[in-house]
Structure formats: C-alpha cells, structure tokens
Design a protein around this motif. Structure first.
Motif, PDB file in Angstrom:
ATOM      1  N   THR A 267      -2.249  -3.601  -5.772  1.00  0.00           N
ATOM      2  CA  THR A 267      -2.952  -2.508  -4.485  1.00  0.00           C
ATOM      3  C   THR A 267      -2.699  -1.526  -5.627  1.00  0.00           C
ATOM      4  O   THR A 267      -3.513  -0.373  -5.559  1.00  0.00           O
ATOM      5  CB  THR A 267      -1.427  -2.352  -3.849  1.00  0.00           C
TER       6      THR A 267
ATOM      7  N   GLY B 122      -7.232  -3.217  -2.301  1.00  0.00           N
ATOM      8  CA  GLY B 122      -6.162  -3.780  -2.350  1.00  0.00           C
ATOM      9  C   GLY B 122      -5.371  -4.275  -0.850  1.00  0.00           C
ATOM     10  O   GLY B 122      -4.950  -5.471  -1.659  1.00  0.00           O
TER      11      GLY B 122
ATOM     12  N   LEU C 148       0.421  -1.167  -0.199  1.00  0.00           N
ATOM     13  CA  LEU C 148      -0.513  -0.012  -0.102  1.00  0.00           C
ATOM     14  C   LEU C 148       0.693   0.614   0.138  1.00  0.00           C
ATOM     15  O   LEU C 148       0.811   2.327  -0.496  1.00  0.00           O
ATOM     16  CB  LEU C 148      -1.022  -0.484   1.099  1.00  0.00           C
TER      17      LEU C 148
END
Lengths: 257, 290
Positions: B175, B220, B92
């Motif tokens: 992601t 994600g 992320l």
C-alpha cells in the motif's frame, strides 16, 4: 502547506519501520543464541551456523535452491530481454502482451502452483528439479522484465540511429550500442528474478515431488517440527542473502545512464 | 524480415512460456474442477463433467440422501475475505501516513525510505512470518509480559489476530508504494490554496488529499487484498491449523485429502472472488473519476 504539516505522519512512519524490521532483528539476534531451547538467552555463539554448514540435508536443499534459481533466472532474463526489446515501441497488441507478461504477478501464487501441478501430473511430467525450474521461469519473467523495460525506456533511440548512420548493421548496433547501455537493467532484472526464485516456497512446495527439497521447503517442514536454533540460523542467512542481492539490484537500477 | 515478424519472434518465447505454464494450467484446472476424484493422481479423467464439486461447497449429502447445508467451507471463505479486508484496511491506515511523510522528505531521504520499504518485500515470506512465530510464541518474553499484565491467560499465537498481524506485516509495503507514487507527483500548493480558503487540516485531508490519493488507494487495496485471499504461509504458521484460510484448505485437498478436483474447485472460487473484487474496484474508480 507541505505534507510535513500533517500530524503523526513521522511517528507512524517510524512505527511502521519498527514493525517491519524489529521481527527480523529479533530473528537474527536469536540465531546467535547459544541456548538449545531457542527461547532462553544464554550467551552469543555462532555454533548454529557451524551446524547448518555441515548438515547434509541443508546442503542438499541449498544446492537445489541455487541450481533452480540460476537456471530459472537465466531463462527468465533471456526471455524477458527479448520481450522487452519487442515491446519497446508501441504497436497493436502491446497492452495485451504486457498484460500476459505480468500475469504471474497478479494471480495468487497458490492457484498457479496447484494448476501447474495438475498440468504436470496429467501430462506425466516427473515432479522435481525440472518441473520446479520450468514453473519458476514462468513466474520470474515479470520480475526480470520490469527493470529491463524501465532501463530501455530511458535509452534514447538517437544512439542506435547514430550507429545505423555509421553503417553498423542491426546485430552490431545491438551488441555495441544497445546492450552496453542496457546491461545494468539486465543485471538488475536477473538479480530480482534470482531472489524471487531463491525465496519461493509455495510453487516448490507443490512441485518438489517426493524426496526433493529446496531451502524454503526445508525450512517450512522444520518449522512444522518445532522452533529450533538451526532454523533461526538458516533463516538469518536467507534474509541476509536476499537483502544483499536486492540492494545490489537497486544500485544497478540507479547506475547512471 | 519485416518489423512485425521480428517483433513476433522476440516476443513469442516469453508469451508462450507464460501461456503454457500459467494460462493452460488455469484452463485445465477449471476443467478438473468439474470431474470426480479418484485414480493415482487424484483425478478421474474419464468421469462425466458435473457441477457436483461446486454443490459440495454449500450442500452436503446426509446419510439418508437428503441434502443439508454445510457451513464449514462457507465459514472459511468468509474468514478469508474478512481477514483479507481487515488486512487491507490496516495496511491502508498505516500506509497513508507513511507515504505522506515520505513525500515530504529530501531526495536522499525518499530513496532511503523507498529501499527500506521495498527490502522486506524481497525477503523470504516464510522467514518473515517465522520471525513472528518466535516473537508471539507462548514462552517468549512478549507473551510472558502480556500475561503478567492480563488477569486471565492470553495466547497470542494461533488465532485470527495473529494471522491479521502476520498478513499486514507481509503485505503492508504494497500500500505504501502506490500511495507514495501518487503523493510524489502531488502539487502541494493545492493544500496551501485549501488552507487559504479556510479549510481545516482535517477538511483539507478529506477534500483534497484523499480524492487525489484514490488511484493509489485502489491499487494498494488490490495489491494487498488479492495475495491475502490466497495466503497460505501466514495462516499455516501463525494460525496453527486453527485459523484456516482458503489457501490452507486448497493445499489440504492436494495433500492429505487427495481430492484434486475439489481443490481445483476451491481454487476456481478463489479466482472468481478475486475477479469480482477487481471489477468492483475498477467500476468504483471509474464512477469516482467520471
């Protein structure tokens, strides 16, 4: 203010691209290394590519991979095409049907692989090519379904209505109107299913049975035996084949409607 | 033929294949997790169902029959969850800026980036992890370089860090793509408004961009966390039998140990963790949007 204004996003993106592509590039470069040890660079050579071409176990594994991928991708594409046509318009249970169709994408592959192994063995199904084709077909369905579905969504119903008004029956409308418009989506779906099956390791690893290998299963056991320039060469070939096929599918998906 | 009947005919083959080859096996696996091992196929089909395999995850019978705590499996569970969590956070953290940058590009630029981010996903996972094996191995130049700088010998392979690098490498695109779909549709004039109202860049990021990115972040996170939890290839290659994850001990039960019911138990637990995480994420998102 545009997203451009956030600092370091460009630098991070370039770093991420390097992270994604440098290892692959290193692998390909090393596959052209003449040195046996695979660590010390001597000079460029394509010897290892020659070696893998004449290696009978690699040939057998590659043939198995190809047969499985062709069978599984064809079956999955046919099933996905039918399902995509059925889910074109909203109906009660469409959401549930799509959830089932996409189930193989969400579940961890190792869980499905061992569960399928248990099922096949308990039913007395012989492990090997047939078992692998069946299991691959199941997990390839969503990969074929999604591009076909996306293409279908972009086709306006007016063409079919026009065909209907001109007295084409349902089969004729499908063959002469829907299918030609849908064709790139079907090909894109087939290609993605084919790549997914070709690159699959885990499911084949559990369902191959004794004496049977696919290319990824062969590569895994070869890596276990130690790094070698042959593995670099087969890996490079597999990478290039996947990239070519996926680019093809990407291109097909963007063909003008 | 009615429309509904025709639809059923078209839809049922695909649904049946998936239900028979995915749904039924999962149910059978849950049943097998209650049985004893034995027989040629690793399952004693005639044994009475019991929760013994689940007890074995935590408790072990000592020689004199008393139950003692066995932390071996718990530790592997914890390591799997921790590695999956670390990978999710790393993906992320790297994916958010990349997705933001992609949204600022021209149409062609976006398409090229989209292709570049998607391609690794379609290439062989095994091969991509093998590439890291080459880069990090002991006699490789990266290792030699690090060891030249470091006062003590450093092994780059076969540890948690190597597995985390490999997992992030494997699943990072998952992601970027959902975050990009959020930012692609984002009305950037909102940021201008925030700026005009005196928000700093950091504040605008926290109060405007992040809340809008939440669905992308949740999607994600799930797309990375779930496959990480069941990872087998990465820990098998880069963990080298030392950093084991759930996937590896499941495989062992079906391989060398030949204890299929216990392997089924581990797989059921993996599914259970996955369901808990998915539910938690869904609840959290609902609370955020409500």
């Amino acid at each position: 203010m545009s997203p451009r204004r956030f600092p370091f996003t460009r630098e991070t993106a370039l770093l991420v691209l390097a992270y994604l592509y440098v290892p692959v590039a290193v692998l390909i470069v090393y596959s052209f290394n003449a040195n046996r040890t695979a660590t010390v660079w001597t000079h460029a050579s394509v010897d290892w590519y020659g070696r893998i071409l004449v290696n009978p176990s690699i040939q057998a594994a590659a043939w198995n991979s190809l047969v499985i991928a062709v069978c599984a991708a064809t079956a999955a594409t046919v099933l996905a095409l039918l399902a995509a046509l059925a889910t074109r318009r909203a109906f009660l249970g469409r959401g549930a049907s799509e959830a089932v169709l996409n189930m193989p994408l969400i579940l961890p592959e190792i869980v499905v692989a061992v569960a399928t192994l248990i099922l096949f063995v308990s039913l007395g199904v012989k492990l090997g090519l047939g078992a692998m084709v069946a299991a691959h077909t199941a997990f390839c369905i969503p990969f074929a379904y999604l591009p076909i579905r996306a293409r279908l969504e972009g086709i306006s119903g007016t063409y079919e209505e026009a065909a209907h008004d001109l007295y084409a029956n349902r089969v004729r409308t499908f063959r002469r109107v829907t299918m030609p418009l849908l064709w790139p989506g079907v090909m894109a779906g087939f290609t993605l299913a084919f790549v997914t099956s070709l690159d699959d390791f885990l499911t084949s690893f559990f369902l191959a049975g004794p004496g049977m290998t696919t290319l990824p299963v062969y590569i895994f056991s070869a890596i276990r035996a130690g790094i070698s320039p042959e593995i670099n060469a087969i890996s490079a070939v597999m990478l290039v084949v996947s990239v070519l096929l996926v680019s093809l599918s990407f291109f097909l998906g963007r063909l003008r409607r | 033929m009615s429309v509904a009947f025709r639809r059923l005919c078209l839809l049922s083959p695909a649904l049946l294949v998936i239900l028979l080859l995915v749904g039924v096996p999962l149910c059978l696996m849950a049943w097998v997790s209650l049985l004893d091992k034995g027989g040629s196929a690793g399952v004693d089909w005639s044994s009475a169902p019991s929760a013994a395999n689940y007890v074995r995850l935590v408790w072990e019978e000592d020689f004199d029959g008393t139950m003692i705590l066995n932390t071996g499996y718990l530790l592997i569970f914890l390591r799997s969850v921790a590695l999956a969590a670390v990978t999710t956070v790393l993906s992320l953290a790297l994916g958010l800026p990349v997705a933001l940058w992609m949204a600022s590009l021209s149409r062609t630029g976006r398409d090229v980036m989209l292709l570049l981010i998607t391609i690794p996903f379609w290439t062989n996972l095994l091969v991509r992890n093998y590439a890291w094996l080459i880069i990090l191995r002991e006699d490789g130049w990266v290792s030699q370089f690090v060891n030249m700088l470091s006062p003590w010998p450093v092994q780059l392979l076969y540890n948690d860090a190597a597995v985390a690098i490999g997992l992030t490498y494997s699943f990072l695109p998952f992601t970027i793509l959902p975050l990009y779909t959020v930012f692609e549709k984002f009305d950037w004039r909102l940021l201008e408004a925030a700026h005009d109202l005196g928000a700093t860049r950091r504040r605008a990021l926290r109060r405007v961009v992040l809340p809008i990115a939440t669905p992308g972040i949740v999607a994600g996170a799930l797309l990375v966390f779930i496959p990480c939890l069941g990872a087998f290839v990465t820990p098998a290659l880069l963990g080298g039998g030392k950093t084991l994850m759930l996937g590896n001990i499941i495989q062992m039960q079906f391989g060398a140990s030949r204890n299929w019911p216990f392997g089924a138990t581990l797989a059921v637990v993996l599914l259970a963790i996955m369901l808990v995480v998915m539910t938690a994420m869904a609840l959290w998102r609902n609370r955020r949007t409500a």
